[in-house]
Design a protein around this motif. Sequence first.
Motif, PDB file in Angstrom:
ATOM      1  N   PRO A  59       0.829  -1.203   0.000  1.00  0.00           N
ATOM      2  CA  PRO A  59       0.000   0.000   0.000  1.00  0.00           C
ATOM      3  C   PRO A  59       0.868   1.259   0.000  1.00  0.00           C
ATOM      4  O   PRO A  59       1.987   1.258   0.542  1.00  0.00           O
ATOM      5  CB  PRO A  59      -0.800  -0.119   1.302  1.00  0.00           C
ATOM      6  CG  PRO A  59       0.039  -0.983   2.184  1.00  0.00           C
ATOM      7  CD  PRO A  59       0.740  -1.943   1.270  1.00  0.00           C
ATOM      8  N   PRO A  60       0.387   2.353  -0.584  1.00  0.00           N
ATOM      9  CA  PRO A  60       1.173   3.585  -0.683  1.00  0.00           C
ATOM     10  C   PRO A  60       1.676   4.097   0.663  1.00  0.00           C
ATOM     11  O   PRO A  60       2.807   4.597   0.768  1.00  0.00           O
ATOM     12  CB  PRO A  60       0.197   4.576  -1.328  1.00  0.00           C
ATOM     13  CG  PRO A  60      -0.759   3.725  -2.093  1.00  0.00           C
ATOM     14  CD  PRO A  60      -0.905   2.464  -1.295  1.00  0.00           C
ATOM     15  N   LYS A  61       0.849   3.988   1.727  1.00  0.00           N
ATOM     16  CA  LYS A  61       1.273   4.496   3.036  1.00  0.00           C
ATOM     17  C   LYS A  61       2.519   3.778   3.537  1.00  0.00           C
ATOM     18  O   LYS A  61       3.407   4.392   4.134  1.00  0.00           O
ATOM     19  CB  LYS A  61       0.137   4.346   4.051  1.00  0.00           C
ATOM     20  CG  LYS A  61      -0.961   5.386   3.922  1.00  0.00           C
ATOM     21  CD  LYS A  61      -1.980   5.228   5.044  1.00  0.00           C
ATOM     22  CE  LYS A  61      -3.083   6.286   4.929  1.00  0.00           C
ATOM     23  NZ  LYS A  61      -4.090   6.127   6.024  1.00  0.00           N
ATOM     24  N   LEU A  62       2.599   2.477   3.297  1.00  0.00           N
ATOM     25  CA  LEU A  62       3.753   1.708   3.751  1.00  0.00           C
ATOM     26  C   LEU A  62       4.996   2.062   2.943  1.00  0.00           C
ATOM     27  O   LEU A  62       6.097   2.207   3.499  1.00  0.00           O
ATOM     28  CB  LEU A  62       3.445   0.212   3.658  1.00  0.00           C
ATOM     29  CG  LEU A  62       4.498  -0.761   4.198  1.00  0.00           C
ATOM     30  CD1 LEU A  62       4.901  -0.401   5.619  1.00  0.00           C
ATOM     31  CD2 LEU A  62       3.960  -2.192   4.138  1.00  0.00           C
ATOM     32  N   PRO A 208       6.704   0.520  11.735  1.00  0.00           N
ATOM     33  CA  PRO A 208       5.754  -0.250  12.542  1.00  0.00           C
ATOM     34  C   PRO A 208       4.625  -0.805  11.674  1.00  0.00           C
ATOM     35  O   PRO A 208       3.930  -0.052  10.991  1.00  0.00           O
ATOM     36  CB  PRO A 208       5.225   0.779  13.544  1.00  0.00           C
ATOM     37  CG  PRO A 208       5.352   2.098  12.830  1.00  0.00           C
ATOM     38  CD  PRO A 208       6.542   1.976  11.917  1.00  0.00           C
ATOM     39  N   VAL A 209       4.472  -2.121  11.685  1.00  0.00           N
ATOM     40  CA  VAL A 209       3.460  -2.746  10.831  1.00  0.00           C
ATOM     41  C   VAL A 209       2.590  -3.699  11.626  1.00  0.00           C
ATOM     42  O   VAL A 209       3.003  -4.256  12.650  1.00  0.00           O
ATOM     43  CB  VAL A 209       4.098  -3.493   9.635  1.00  0.00           C
ATOM     44  CG1 VAL A 209       4.791  -2.537   8.691  1.00  0.00           C
ATOM     45  CG2 VAL A 209       5.053  -4.576  10.120  1.00  0.00           C
ATOM     46  N   ARG A 210       1.401  -3.887  11.114  1.00  0.00           N
ATOM     47  CA  ARG A 210       0.447  -4.852  11.657  1.00  0.00           C
ATOM     48  C   ARG A 210       0.186  -5.897  10.580  1.00  0.00           C
ATOM     49  O   ARG A 210      -0.055  -5.553   9.419  1.00  0.00           O
ATOM     50  CB  ARG A 210      -0.851  -4.131  12.034  1.00  0.00           C
ATOM     51  CG  ARG A 210      -1.952  -5.035  12.584  1.00  0.00           C
ATOM     52  CD  ARG A 210      -3.254  -4.257  12.742  1.00  0.00           C
ATOM     53  NE  ARG A 210      -3.106  -3.112  13.643  1.00  0.00           N
ATOM     54  CZ  ARG A 210      -3.126  -1.827  13.258  1.00  0.00           C
ATOM     55  NH1 ARG A 210      -3.284  -1.527  11.967  1.00  0.00           N
ATOM     56  NH2 ARG A 210      -2.999  -0.858  14.129  1.00  0.00           N
ATOM     57  N   LYS A 211       0.250  -7.168  10.961  1.00  0.00           N
ATOM     58  CA  LYS A 211       0.019  -8.244  10.001  1.00  0.00           C
ATOM     59  C   LYS A 211      -1.480  -8.461   9.822  1.00  0.00           C
ATOM     60  O   LYS A 211      -2.214  -8.598  10.803  1.00  0.00           O
ATOM     61  CB  LYS A 211       0.695  -9.532  10.471  1.00  0.00           C
ATOM     62  CG  LYS A 211       2.213  -9.421  10.553  1.00  0.00           C
ATOM     63  CD  LYS A 211       2.834 -10.677  11.130  1.00  0.00           C
ATOM     64  CE  LYS A 211       4.346 -10.527  11.261  1.00  0.00           C
ATOM     65  NZ  LYS A 211       4.979 -11.718  11.880  1.00  0.00           N
TER      66      LYS A 211
END
Length: 230
Positions: A59-62, A208-211
């Motif tokens: 995704p663009p935000k990531l 910081p990411v969420r799966k």
Amino acid sequence: MKETVNWKNGAHGHKFIASFSGGKDSTLALYKSMQVGEPIGLIVMMEEEGKRSRSHGMPPKLIRAQAESIGLPVYTAAASWEDYEKEFIALLKQAKHEGAEALVTGDLDMPVQDCWHDKVTQIASLKLGMPLWQMDHLEAVEEFVNLGFISIVVTVNLSLGMKEEDLGRALTHDYIQELLARGIDPCGEGGEFHTTVIDGPLFKHPIPVRKGSIVRNGEYAFLPLELIEG
């Protein structure tokens, strides 16, 4: 042949734009090129609707979070496969206008003849830098891990020996040895898997990411990653 001799060190002493997927190979190529040249930005191609990157479905935000942590602007365009080359060349020409002298990519196994990147850089009057070109696959992935980069497996091809259980795993030396024992290219150069890099020496701070929930599509399985904001 003369034009290909400098592919491995084409960014040396030059300002460059880097083709960036957010995965391990493009990140390692960017890191190695930044030791010898000056980056001006990252090229990220998006799918037609602009909601996911063309290469790794990010995704663009990531993508922008990665770029911000690295400290580079993103050159981006949404394109179908039919328009991909035209849009990519347009970004190369824009980057050249803004000072780029070379394009850097993370490719390892590009052929000398009929190399697409060689073609488009010649059209845009840029040099081509592929610091991982012809590098041993195990050596490349071990260097990536040794440098301290952290990456997560986000796409697997279930028909090439990968499993859904591989999704979400971090690329470590132990995991590399496991992949080799399973007969899988540790670089995933046959399309076995893709990764997303979330930390390492290029990054000012971890991403910081969420799966998310695993998505299946034919022989592929995907693990969406969402940026944790705030």
